[in-house]
Motif scaffolding. Structure first.
Motif, PDB file in Angstrom:
ATOM      1  N   GLU B 472    -102.698  70.332 -18.710  1.00  0.00           N
ATOM      2  CA  GLU B 472    -102.207  71.679 -18.968  1.00  0.00           C
ATOM      3  C   GLU B 472    -102.272  72.540 -17.718  1.00  0.00           C
ATOM      4  O   GLU B 472    -101.417  73.367 -17.471  1.00  0.00           O
ATOM      5  CB  GLU B 472    -103.067  72.296 -20.058  1.00  0.00           C
ATOM      6  N   GLU B 473    -103.323  72.338 -16.897  1.00  0.00           N
ATOM      7  CA  GLU B 473    -103.530  73.178 -15.734  1.00  0.00           C
ATOM      8  C   GLU B 473    -102.872  72.621 -14.478  1.00  0.00           C
ATOM      9  O   GLU B 473    -102.881  73.283 -13.445  1.00  0.00           O
ATOM     10  CB  GLU B 473    -105.030  73.382 -15.492  1.00  0.00           C
ATOM     11  N   SER B 474    -102.327  71.424 -14.561  1.00  0.00           N
ATOM     12  CA  SER B 474    -101.647  70.866 -13.397  1.00  0.00           C
ATOM     13  C   SER B 474    -100.489  71.791 -13.041  1.00  0.00           C
ATOM     14  O   SER B 474     -99.719  72.181 -13.912  1.00  0.00           O
ATOM     15  CB  SER B 474    -101.117  69.474 -13.730  1.00  0.00           C
ATOM     16  N   CYS B 475    -100.408  72.156 -11.755  1.00  0.00           N
ATOM     17  CA  CYS B 475     -99.376  73.132 -11.401  1.00  0.00           C
ATOM     18  C   CYS B 475     -98.000  72.485 -11.381  1.00  0.00           C
ATOM     19  O   CYS B 475     -96.988  73.160 -11.333  1.00  0.00           O
ATOM     20  CB  CYS B 475     -99.695  73.782 -10.061  1.00  0.00           C
ATOM     21  N   GLY B 476     -97.963  71.156 -11.414  1.00  0.00           N
ATOM     22  CA  GLY B 476     -96.684  70.470 -11.512  1.00  0.00           C
ATOM     23  C   GLY B 476     -96.001  70.207 -10.187  1.00  0.00           C
ATOM     24  O   GLY B 476     -94.907  69.642 -10.135  1.00  0.00           O
ATOM     25  N   LYS B 477     -96.653  70.597  -9.100  1.00  0.00           N
ATOM     26  CA  LYS B 477     -96.000  70.448  -7.804  1.00  0.00           C
ATOM     27  C   LYS B 477     -95.868  68.982  -7.397  1.00  0.00           C
ATOM     28  O   LYS B 477     -94.864  68.584  -6.837  1.00  0.00           O
ATOM     29  CB  LYS B 477     -96.777  71.242  -6.749  1.00  0.00           C
ATOM     30  N   CYS B 478     -96.916  68.196  -7.663  1.00  0.00           N
ATOM     31  CA  CYS B 478     -96.795  66.792  -7.269  1.00  0.00           C
ATOM     32  C   CYS B 478     -96.712  65.881  -8.491  1.00  0.00           C
ATOM     33  O   CYS B 478     -97.346  66.131  -9.510  1.00  0.00           O
ATOM     34  CB  CYS B 478     -97.929  66.370  -6.331  1.00  0.00           C
ATOM     35  N   ARG B 513    -106.409  55.169 -11.075  1.00  0.00           N
ATOM     36  CA  ARG B 513    -106.383  54.819  -9.644  1.00  0.00           C
ATOM     37  C   ARG B 513    -105.217  55.484  -8.940  1.00  0.00           C
ATOM     38  O   ARG B 513    -105.362  56.059  -7.862  1.00  0.00           O
ATOM     39  CB  ARG B 513    -106.310  53.299  -9.481  1.00  0.00           C
ATOM     40  N   THR B 514    -104.043  55.437  -9.568  1.00  0.00           N
ATOM     41  CA  THR B 514    -102.856  56.023  -8.942  1.00  0.00           C
ATOM     42  C   THR B 514    -102.995  57.538  -8.796  1.00  0.00           C
ATOM     43  O   THR B 514    -102.741  58.100  -7.730  1.00  0.00           O
ATOM     44  CB  THR B 514    -101.610  55.745  -9.814  1.00  0.00           C
ATOM     45  N   VAL B 515    -103.415  58.192  -9.880  1.00  0.00           N
ATOM     46  CA  VAL B 515    -103.507  59.654  -9.840  1.00  0.00           C
ATOM     47  C   VAL B 515    -104.525  60.089  -8.787  1.00  0.00           C
ATOM     48  O   VAL B 515    -104.297  61.022  -8.016  1.00  0.00           O
ATOM     49  CB  VAL B 515    -103.887  60.213 -11.236  1.00  0.00           C
ATOM     50  N   LYS B 516    -105.650  59.383  -8.728  1.00  0.00           N
ATOM     51  CA  LYS B 516    -106.700  59.701  -7.754  1.00  0.00           C
ATOM     52  C   LYS B 516    -106.172  59.588  -6.326  1.00  0.00           C
ATOM     53  O   LYS B 516    -106.419  60.445  -5.496  1.00  0.00           O
ATOM     54  CB  LYS B 516    -107.841  58.698  -7.913  1.00  0.00           C
ATOM     55  N   ALA B 517    -105.460  58.510  -6.084  1.00  0.00           N
ATOM     56  CA  ALA B 517    -105.050  58.228  -4.705  1.00  0.00           C
ATOM     57  C   ALA B 517    -103.877  59.084  -4.254  1.00  0.00           C
ATOM     58  O   ALA B 517    -103.787  59.440  -3.088  1.00  0.00           O
ATOM     59  CB  ALA B 517    -104.707  56.747  -4.572  1.00  0.00           C
ATOM     60  N   ALA B 518    -102.960  59.410  -5.159  1.00  0.00           N
ATOM     61  CA  ALA B 518    -101.695  59.973  -4.701  1.00  0.00           C
ATOM     62  C   ALA B 518    -101.526  61.466  -4.938  1.00  0.00           C
ATOM     63  O   ALA B 518    -100.542  62.055  -4.505  1.00  0.00           O
ATOM     64  CB  ALA B 518    -100.540  59.218  -5.367  1.00  0.00           C
ATOM     65  N   SER B 519    -102.492  62.118  -5.607  1.00  0.00           N
ATOM     66  CA  SER B 519    -102.308  63.543  -5.888  1.00  0.00           C
ATOM     67  C   SER B 519    -102.518  64.383  -4.636  1.00  0.00           C
ATOM     68  O   SER B 519    -103.252  64.008  -3.730  1.00  0.00           O
ATOM     69  CB  SER B 519    -103.254  64.002  -6.989  1.00  0.00           C
ATOM     70  N   LEU B 520    -101.890  65.556  -4.671  1.00  0.00           N
ATOM     71  CA  LEU B 520    -101.890  66.431  -3.506  1.00  0.00           C
ATOM     72  C   LEU B 520    -103.210  67.179  -3.323  1.00  0.00           C
ATOM     73  O   LEU B 520    -103.732  67.285  -2.221  1.00  0.00           O
ATOM     74  CB  LEU B 520    -100.742  67.445  -3.680  1.00  0.00           C
TER      75      LEU B 520
END
Ligand SMILES: Cc1cc2nc3c(=O)[nH]c(=O)nc-3n(C[C@H](O)[C@H](O)[C@H](O)COP(=O)(O)O)c2cc1C
Ligand code: FES
Lengths: 147, 638
Positions: B472-478, B513-520
């Motif tokens: 919900e709080e993800s700003c959606g940019k990445c 694993r993906t979210v951890k590694a690739a988020s901004l």
């Protein structure tokens, strides 16, 4: 609006403070105020629109006479916050985030009110209620139904 | 009061205040932070005022309204000085008795005192209460001594002495060195060395430089920053002014979340008073140094607590995070060198300057120095804010200070670090709490929320709760954060509904694993932690949800039923009357029945059924199916 804007400089950093003031004065952000704010700050209307929809604090539609805010923070969650919100939704017959048809209530949830030790916490029009249980919901809302 | 332009003037002024201040005078200290006010402290104050007036005691007995004393479960509470008696959970009716017996006749009213939940022993002396005994209250000590709306109270408690010391005896460089030597690490989550951060910013060439106090306190369940700003705002301001001097900053900002109106009120007042006294503005303390602080209110976005988002928000833009480097020290607010610290970090600064880096470094563990304030909340007896030395064990916090788990239930886990943190299971109860040990356990220190969970808390539901939060709080940019967290929420929701699939745990781990590694930004990079730690420590709970469609904690609504045992029900009507959904039928002295179609599973019937009768139970899995079948058979064949 003119009177409100007079208190703020024309720096873009004033946009959120202006929106807060407008919302305090009107209870929401009247869409017709956007051109005036844009003109004052010399930024585009769509930019202001983007900002005000980004932040959860601002509403473009009028809100109810009574604002009921239920805490959905972790501490309140483990003590039964979701059941409180469910019961509020059932009692008021609206989903969280909505306003009743008679305009008397807006039901909202919040991430944490910082009163985590005395949860579950509900705030109605700025007044805090601690240790709320499903049983207490009906009585609490009744207080505001008559007004 | 005129401006204070020299350290000696500060001392003279403090001594003048002390003369006026009669230390032995009878005083009622009322804890009145937001939590106190929510519990009725304002009404208690009114009652005291009226009663003292009525009895003509206004000049003899002081009333002092302070910030939060930390023992929030016991609010509204008062501390009676000079004898230090602590009264809890007060009602306005108690006030005349307190005045009559305790204030006038020196007698303790045991019914209003704290009683040990284990032995029922009455403890009247505030300092003897176990909740306070094991704490080391340095930052929060003055919360019981000062009225946060009075700068003079702060000065009496040695306020602004550190500022005077720095301005007249130390260079900026020396201040930075002192903070470095103390080993202070940031209290906002990351735990970066504060002195080092200051040095980086100090060495930058750009002008002007800014400093920021991060009071966005987004972690749900944590409220130490609120308590500091409400209860002792000048300690944060003093820390900031010292920081500005050390770094060479010209302007400061305090970014406060909008959910904290009382904090905003107290800080606004503190800023005005500090300006009048000459601690802010031009020629601070008569020197050439000029610095001022502005307050900015947030607008309800969790991501704005992340430093780059926060700066975008102050600039009047959407609170999108951006890639680092460049770090704020190089390019921060309006592209200028900026130093950002958390409220509690700033509040540590005057303490270090006053008592010295060596003293400070003597508290805590090898790599985590000083104290940390935790908010001890959830299913624990003594909820509240506790300040403890780094390195204290979880056991000491939960059992000695917290008084153990509520209602004699079993301790299951404690969640630290908010949505970026994780759950530490009961078998790690002897874990010493500091930055590094928490990270090793798969969680983080975060801002200091400690949400205690018992056997009734479902760990899959908690993981779902946090992922829903970050989603919900993800700003959606990445994309990884926006889409990845969405997929994780979908899987977790499915599992909680009993629709989990064999390979869901594996899928969750892969997505994590993906979210951890690739988020901004930090939001996405840490979002999977609650899922990963619960899988690590509570994998069997996931498996039971998936394979047996049951929730061992009896918490997931779709996997449980409430049932009334006809052999035990005496037909007292209590549950029927209190069921908000009107799902219970039955007459007086006849067995009550729950209509499963109407039941919203709010649990009220279980709460109200008298403990002697205990006719209401919850069931899940196979037992649930059996009960439902049995009740159905009864209805078909009465
Ligand atoms: C998603 C996210 C939210 C954050 N929220 C906060 C917050 O509410 N308060 C805070 O002090 N730091 C928060 N931080 C950490 C800040 O980015 C920053 O590291 C901190 O303010 C630095 O201060 P410190 O060195 O004193 O800890 C957050 C970080 C992330 C990634
Ligand atoms: S979790 Fe509800 S007030 Fe903090």
């Amino acid at each position: 609006m003119k009177k409100i804007l007079k208190d703020f400089s024309r720096n873009q950093k004033e946009v959120v403070p202006i929106l807060h003031r407008v919302q305090t004065e009107y209870g929401y952000i009247p869409p017709e105020s956007l051109p005036e704010i844009a003109e004052h700050l010399k930024i585009s209307e769509s930019e202001i629109y983007g900002i005000l929809t980004f932040y959860k604090a601002f509403s473009l539609v009028p809100r109810g006479k009574n604002i009921v805010t239920v805490c959905m923070g972790t501490a309140c969650h483990v003590r039964g916050g979701p059941q409180i919100l469910d019961e509020m939704e059932r009692d008021l017959e609206i989903k969280s985030g909505r306003t009743t048809a008679d305009g008397n209530f807006t039901l909202e949830s919040v991430n944490c009110l910082g009163c985590c030790a005395i949860g579950p916490v509900v705030v109605v029009n700025g007044k805090y209620y601690s240790h709320i249980s499903v049983q207490k919901v009906g009585k609490l809302l009744k207080e505001y139904k008559s007004t | 009061m005129k401006r204070i332009t020299h350290p000696e003037q500060l001392i003279t002024w403090k001594n003048r205040l002390l003369e006026r201040h009669a230390p032995g005078k009878k005083t009622v200290v009322i804890s009145s932070g937001t939590c106190g006010q929510a519990s009725g402290s304002l009404q208690i104050i009114e009652a005291f005022k009226k009663e003292l007036e009525k009895r003509n005691l206004k000049d003899e007995i002081n009333l002092k309204m302070t910030g939060c004393h930390g023992f929030c479960e016991m609010e509204p509470n008062v501390l009676i000085l000079p004898n230090g008696v602590f009264y809890k959970n007060l009602k306005t009716e108690d006030v005349p008795q307190i005045i009559e017996e305790t204030l006038l006749n020196g007698k303790v009213i045991s019914s209003l005192c704290y009683a040990s939940p284990k032995s029922d022993e009455i403890i009247s002396d505030c300092e003897a209460i176990p909740f306070y005994q094991k704490q080391k209250r340095l930052l929060t000590a003055d919360n019981v001594r000062l009225d946060p709306t009075s700068i003079d109270d702060y000065i009496i408690c040695n306020g602004y002495q550190a500022l005077a010391k720095v301005f007249f005896n130390m260079t900026g460089e020396e201040v930075v060195e002192e903070i470095k030597k103390s080993g202070l690490r940031g209290r906002g989550g990351g735990g970066f060395l504060t002195g080092l951060k200051w040095e980086l910013c100090r060495k930058e060439d750009g002008e002007p430089k800014y400093i920021i106090c991060n009071a966005d306190e987004g972690d749900p369940g944590a409220y130490m920053d609120r308590s500091l700003l409400e209860g002792n705002p000048h300690s944060v301001l003093e820390g900031m002014i010292i920081g500005a001097y050390a770094i060479g900053a010209a302007e400061g900002y305090i970014y406060v979340r909008m959910e904290y109106p009382l904090a905003v009120k107290h800080v606004t007042r503190a800023l005005a008073e500090a300006r009048t006294y000459g601690f802010l503005g031009k020629a601070i303390l008569g020197s050439e140094f000029e610095f001022d602080i502005h307050i900015v209110q947030g607008a309800g976005a969790f991501v704005s607590g992340e430093e780059t988002s926060l700066m975008a928000s102050i600039e009047g833009r959407r609170a999108f995070p951006r890639q680092r480097p460049p770090f704020p020290a190089q390019s921060g607010l309006w592209g200028k060198p900026t130093n950002i610290n958390n409220v509690e970090t700033w509040a540590n600064v005057p303490l270090i300057i006053n008592k010295g880096a060596d003293w400070y470094a003597g508290i805590g563990t090898k790599k985590s120095k000083g104290t940390k304030i935790f908010s001890l909340v959830g299913k624990i007896n003594n909820t509240g804010l506790v300040e403890v030395p780094m390195g204290i064990t979880l056991r000491e916090i939960i059992y000695d200070i917290g008084g153990g788990i509520k209602d004699g239930k079993k301790f299951k886990a404690v969640q630290t670090g908010g949505p970026s943190g994780g759950c530490i299971p009961a078998d790690q109860i002897d874990l010493p709490i500091d930055y590094d040990s928490l990270t090793k356990a798969g969680s983080i220190m975060g801002s200091g929320g400690m949400i205690v969970m018992d056997e009734d808390t479902c760990m899959v539901d908690i993981a779902r709760y946090f992922l829903e939060f970050t989603q919900e709080e993800s700003c959606g940019k990445c994309v990884p954060c926006r889409v990845g967290t969405r997929q994780m929420v979908d899987i977790l929701t499915r599992i909680c509904r009993g629709e989990g699939k064999e390979d869901d745990i594996g899928k969750l781990e892969e997505l994590a694993r993906t979210v951890k590694a690739a988020s901004l930004c930090g939001l996405g990079q840490t979002a999977p932690n609650p899922v990963l730690t619960t899988i690590r420590y509570f994998r069997d709970e996931y498996e039971v949800h998936i394979k047996e469609k049951s929730c061992p904690a009896l918490a997931c609504k779709d996997l449980i039923v409430y049932d009334i045992d006809p052999k035990k029900c005496v037909g007292c009507l209590l549950c029927k009357k209190s069921c908000p959904a009107e799902a219970i039928s039955g007459e007086r002295k006849k067995v009550h029945i729950i209509d499963q179609e109407k039941c919203t599973k709010c649990g009220t019937c279980l709460d109200v059924c008298p403990p002697k009768i205990r006719a209401v139970s919850k069931y899940t899995g196979k037992k649930m199916d059996k009960i439902l079948k049995k009740r159905q058979a009864k209805r078909d064949n009465p």
